[in-house]
Design a protein around this motif. Sequence first.
Motif, PDB file in Angstrom:
ATOM      1  N   LEU A  23      48.726 -12.365 -46.335  1.00 55.77           N
ATOM      2  CA  LEU A  23      47.631 -13.055 -45.627  1.00 55.77           C
ATOM      3  C   LEU A  23      48.140 -13.916 -44.482  1.00 55.77           C
ATOM      4  O   LEU A  23      47.600 -13.890 -43.383  1.00 55.77           O
ATOM      5  N   PHE A  24      49.162 -14.699 -44.753  1.00 52.84           N
ATOM      6  CA  PHE A  24      49.624 -15.654 -43.746  1.00 52.84           C
ATOM      7  C   PHE A  24      50.372 -14.970 -42.607  1.00 52.84           C
ATOM      8  O   PHE A  24      50.362 -15.467 -41.489  1.00 52.84           O
ATOM      9  N   GLU A  25      51.022 -13.839 -42.889  1.00 57.16           N
ATOM     10  CA  GLU A  25      51.689 -13.114 -41.803  1.00 57.16           C
ATOM     11  C   GLU A  25      50.664 -12.493 -40.865  1.00 57.16           C
ATOM     12  O   GLU A  25      50.788 -12.531 -39.658  1.00 57.16           O
ATOM     13  N   LYS A  26      49.635 -11.929 -41.454  1.00 57.94           N
ATOM     14  CA  LYS A  26      48.672 -11.222 -40.614  1.00 57.94           C
ATOM     15  C   LYS A  26      47.649 -12.155 -39.952  1.00 57.94           C
ATOM     16  O   LYS A  26      47.261 -11.945 -38.810  1.00 57.94           O
ATOM     17  N   TRP A  27      47.224 -13.173 -40.683  1.00 53.75           N
ATOM     18  CA  TRP A  27      46.090 -13.973 -40.203  1.00 53.75           C
ATOM     19  C   TRP A  27      46.452 -15.413 -39.854  1.00 53.75           C
ATOM     20  O   TRP A  27      45.585 -16.278 -39.774  1.00 53.75           O
ATOM     21  N   ILE A  28      47.742 -15.708 -39.682  1.00 58.45           N
ATOM     22  CA  ILE A  28      48.269 -16.988 -39.224  1.00 58.45           C
ATOM     23  C   ILE A  28      48.111 -18.113 -40.262  1.00 58.45           C
ATOM     24  O   ILE A  28      49.074 -18.669 -40.758  1.00 58.45           O
ATOM     25  N   GLY A  29      46.904 -18.499 -40.586  1.00 59.34           N
ATOM     26  CA  GLY A  29      46.601 -19.654 -41.462  1.00 59.34           C
ATOM     27  C   GLY A  29      45.181 -20.080 -41.155  1.00 59.34           C
ATOM     28  O   GLY A  29      44.419 -19.303 -40.581  1.00 59.34           O
ATOM     29  N   GLY A  30      44.832 -21.298 -41.505  1.00 56.10           N
ATOM     30  CA  GLY A  30      43.540 -21.877 -41.139  1.00 56.10           C
ATOM     31  C   GLY A  30      42.373 -20.936 -41.258  1.00 56.10           C
ATOM     32  O   GLY A  30      42.160 -20.287 -42.281  1.00 56.10           O
ATOM     33  N   THR A  31      41.604 -20.849 -40.169  1.00 59.66           N
ATOM     34  CA  THR A  31      40.367 -20.075 -40.225  1.00 59.66           C
ATOM     35  C   THR A  31      40.645 -18.577 -40.438  1.00 59.66           C
ATOM     36  O   THR A  31      39.882 -17.894 -41.124  1.00 59.66           O
ATOM     37  N   SER A 484      42.342 -22.752 -34.306  1.00 61.39           N
ATOM     38  CA  SER A 484      41.863 -23.178 -35.618  1.00 61.39           C
ATOM     39  C   SER A 484      42.492 -22.373 -36.739  1.00 61.39           C
ATOM     40  O   SER A 484      42.219 -22.624 -37.904  1.00 61.39           O
ATOM     41  N   SER A 485      43.351 -21.432 -36.413  1.00 61.22           N
ATOM     42  CA  SER A 485      44.152 -20.793 -37.451  1.00 61.22           C
ATOM     43  C   SER A 485      45.502 -21.478 -37.562  1.00 61.22           C
ATOM     44  O   SER A 485      46.161 -21.414 -38.593  1.00 61.22           O
ATOM     45  N   LEU A 486      45.890 -22.152 -36.479  1.00 59.93           N
ATOM     46  CA  LEU A 486      47.236 -22.773 -36.497  1.00 59.93           C
ATOM     47  C   LEU A 486      47.369 -24.019 -37.397  1.00 59.93           C
ATOM     48  O   LEU A 486      48.458 -24.262 -37.875  1.00 59.93           O
ATOM     49  N   VAL A 487      46.581 -24.877 -37.761  1.00 60.14           N
ATOM     50  CA  VAL A 487      45.345 -25.411 -37.229  1.00 60.14           C
ATOM     51  C   VAL A 487      45.694 -26.661 -36.430  1.00 60.14           C
ATOM     52  O   VAL A 487      45.992 -27.692 -37.029  1.00 60.14           O
ATOM     53  N   VAL A 488      45.682 -26.554 -35.090  1.00 56.92           N
ATOM     54  CA  VAL A 488      45.958 -27.730 -34.274  1.00 56.92           C
ATOM     55  C   VAL A 488      44.641 -28.354 -33.827  1.00 56.92           C
ATOM     56  O   VAL A 488      43.615 -27.687 -33.770  1.00 56.92           O
ATOM     57  N   CYS A 489      44.712 -29.648 -33.533  1.00 57.26           N
ATOM     58  CA  CYS A 489      43.510 -30.355 -33.108  1.00 57.26           C
ATOM     59  C   CYS A 489      43.040 -29.763 -31.768  1.00 57.26           C
ATOM     60  O   CYS A 489      43.840 -29.543 -30.865  1.00 57.26           O
ATOM     61  N   PHE A 490      41.747 -29.543 -31.643  1.00 56.43           N
ATOM     62  CA  PHE A 490      41.217 -29.010 -30.379  1.00 56.43           C
ATOM     63  C   PHE A 490      41.481 -29.969 -29.203  1.00 56.43           C
ATOM     64  O   PHE A 490      41.540 -29.547 -28.069  1.00 56.43           O
ATOM     65  N   PHE A 491      41.619 -31.249 -29.525  1.00 57.24           N
ATOM     66  CA  PHE A 491      41.917 -32.200 -28.453  1.00 57.24           C
ATOM     67  C   PHE A 491      43.304 -31.929 -27.851  1.00 57.24           C
ATOM     68  O   PHE A 491      43.620 -32.409 -26.776  1.00 57.24           O
ATOM     69  N   ALA A 492      44.139 -31.180 -28.589  1.00 49.77           N
ATOM     70  CA  ALA A 492      45.490 -30.865 -28.109  1.00 49.77           C
ATOM     71  C   ALA A 492      45.543 -29.474 -27.493  1.00 49.77           C
ATOM     72  O   ALA A 492      46.616 -28.917 -27.324  1.00 49.77           O
ATOM     73  N   ARG A 493      44.383 -28.939 -27.143  1.00 53.03           N
ATOM     74  CA  ARG A 493      44.371 -27.563 -26.645  1.00 53.03           C
ATOM     75  C   ARG A 493      45.108 -27.424 -25.311  1.00 53.03           C
ATOM     76  O   ARG A 493      45.616 -26.365 -24.996  1.00 53.03           O
ATOM     77  N   GLY A 494      45.180 -28.520 -24.555  1.00 52.90           N
ATOM     78  CA  GLY A 494      45.915 -28.496 -23.298  1.00 52.90           C
ATOM     79  C   GLY A 494      47.428 -28.424 -23.506  1.00 52.90           C
ATOM     80  O   GLY A 494      48.170 -28.060 -22.603  1.00 52.90           O
ATOM     81  N   ILE A 495      47.869 -28.783 -24.684  1.00 54.08           N
ATOM     82  CA  ILE A 495      49.301 -28.770 -24.984  1.00 54.08           C
ATOM     83  C   ILE A 495      49.713 -27.449 -25.631  1.00 54.08           C
ATOM     84  O   ILE A 495      50.703 -26.835 -25.251  1.00 54.08           O
ATOM     85  N   TYR A 496      48.910 -27.028 -26.602  1.00 53.34           N
ATOM     86  CA  TYR A 496      49.229 -25.788 -27.313  1.00 53.34           C
ATOM     87  C   TYR A 496      48.747 -24.554 -26.533  1.00 53.34           C
ATOM     88  O   TYR A 496      47.741 -23.942 -26.857  1.00 53.34           O
ATOM     89  N   THR A 497      49.497 -24.218 -25.503  1.00 51.27           N
ATOM     90  CA  THR A 497      49.213 -23.005 -24.737  1.00 51.27           C
ATOM     91  C   THR A 497      49.852 -21.818 -25.467  1.00 51.27           C
ATOM     92  O   THR A 497      50.687 -22.010 -26.360  1.00 51.27           O
TER      93      THR A 497
END
Lengths: 579, 136
Positions: A23-31, A484-497
């Motif tokens: 599961l985690f290899e294919k679908w990353i994590g989170g959502t 949201s699978s990584l799951v990083v905060c959406f406020f950090a979307r400018g950082i997590y490119t």
Amino acid sequence: MRDAVLVIDLTNYSYEIEHRPDLFEKWIGGTGVAVQLLKEHMNPKADPLGEDNVIVLATGPFTPAYPLASKTVALFKSPLTGNLGESHAGGRTATSIANAGYGAIVIKGQSKKPVYLVVENGEVHFKDGRVIWGIPDSLIVGRIIAENEPGRGTRTMMRIGGAGERLVRYACVTTETYRHFGRLGLGAVFGSKKLKALIIRGRKKYLPADTKKFREVYDEIYRTAIESDAMKKYHLLGTAANIIPLNELNSLPTKNLQSARFESAEEISGEALAEHNLGRRIACSHCPIACIHLAALRIPYENEPYFYKTIMISYDYELIYSLGSMLGVGSRDGLLRLIHRVESYGLDAMSTGVCLAWATEALSKGIVSEKDTIIKLSFGDVENYLKAIDYIYEQPNEFYKHLAMGIEHASDVYGGKDFALTFGGNEMPGYHTGYAAHLGYATGLRHSHLDSAGYSIDQKVRDLTPREVIDRLISEECWRQVLSSLVVCFFARGIYTSDLISRAFEPLGVEISEEEIKRKGEEIYKEKLKLKVEMGFKPENLRFPKRIFKIESLHGKLDEKFVEEAKEYYIKKVREIIG
Amino acid sequence: MKQLVVKDIEKCVGCGLCMYACSRKFAKRPEIGNSSSAILAVSLSGFERGATVIFCRACTEPPCAQVCPTGALKPKKGGGVVYIENLCLGCKYCMDACTLNAIFEREDGKIAVCIHCGYCSNYCPHGVIAYEEVEV
């Protein structure tokens, strides 16, 4: 990679731990992973408040390796919409789940008596919850458990207030006092399972595959977060900074969206709150930003001279909109008292505010009577809104029982559909910016402004065709499935490119290209959409409240034809995507 | 000598970046998680009252070293302790002896205690802690 899934069965008070590298290899994590776990464990036709509903909590591969990966995804069947429920929360939930050794937690079944759960590495303790059941104030519940359970600093404490116990369909789950799995009624699902609280604690370690690169990438993310402008807005005034600009853009829903400008916007703005009330800022675990703004409110006791209490109240843009402008409340003290009341009961602030705004207009139009509402609701009347929030929790008559089920439902019973501001059954967020915002609420898989950020498209681009709006929304939402699978905060979307994500995976021993990351976002979007359709979602049935076409927005008055055309195109896209 | 010190405890936002930095402090074996972390950010019985950090304050007469049955904790010149891991039984007497509760249990049953290396202070975004020369 962390791949343990803890499956808890509340019916039999048992649990199992499974290792699911697949599961985690294919679908990353989170959502991404949560969608698959929900498919495995839940009948899509389950009663949202019955034994068959399932809650999945999932974290991502960057927690707790990197900063800003501070969120947890909850997936469940929503008792508010009857469809897929998804909400995200910060606090310490994600790091605690990860430090306890789990990638995801599945909660099934229904307890016969009230319980609370304590989860740690390798073990689950089912604890008698009868004594704390019935305490309506989620803050008090938190304090009692904090005094009785170990794990200070390394634990998360998710709990419900009275609204969840009484199955208000938009009750939330509160974590670390001020963060929430807010939307779509996870609190009522906890309540239906007789689950008052969930405590997770852990002290585990993991080793990176490449030690040198791990520290390098970490430092890059950290430096960007604190030194660049990427997250500046959240450092300073917080999300409340949006009140004045959105008001000036004709985009701040006011008095049940009878206007998109609020005459008292200045009073309840981020600037005014910072000047007069900001008492403290706090952070989610492993986040340097500290965007959680707490207002200090000093309240005198009327009949006791020199006797005061000072309470700390967390505020954000959405709360100021829903319990401020939407209710015509222009006093900061009044607004803060409303937020505090909603916080105590564990209600979703957005849904509560929009429900009360609808009820106020319904009363003024004579669709419901004062016999129904018990008190006279009128825009700006804080005292009566405070009472009305009590009534949503207490449900003393038929009207409040219906209102506690959301206004999609209440307007089925009483009428007033045209001004019942819901999308997909979920009460609207606070942006009347234009077509993309409203189409985004409707088409977003969790009917949230954060699904596809239509409000941002509205502010950046003019003159898009209906098709272009839909394409842009879907494209943004696909990308956000990665976040949201990584799951990083959406406020950090400018950082997590995509570039950074690819490089951040490397020291953890995972090779993944930018293209592959983007493709996974599209696949997860498709899987989630398919699950939503299996649960009964029909894009044909999407309803756009008439009110949104009557009030000037940033894009002027919105044209129904534009929205209809976009909807037709979206229906076609859904068919194409799910095949 | 240099030590980790508190500059303004009221500024702590409870983010715990110090805790995760502590886990990464050894360049050759950085860890992800909090098992080996010797600093802890906590709320004050709920975040409404704010947050604080807990770590070894480098006592000149460290009670933890006095109760250690195997000499795994040794007083350090200038205050604080040196931890000799392979001598540690995991008895946790030291954890009981510390008034601040600043010694933590690791995943493997041994302990984590601050060695005053100062690495975490580079990751405190709000200036709560610093690594500074102190008078001994």
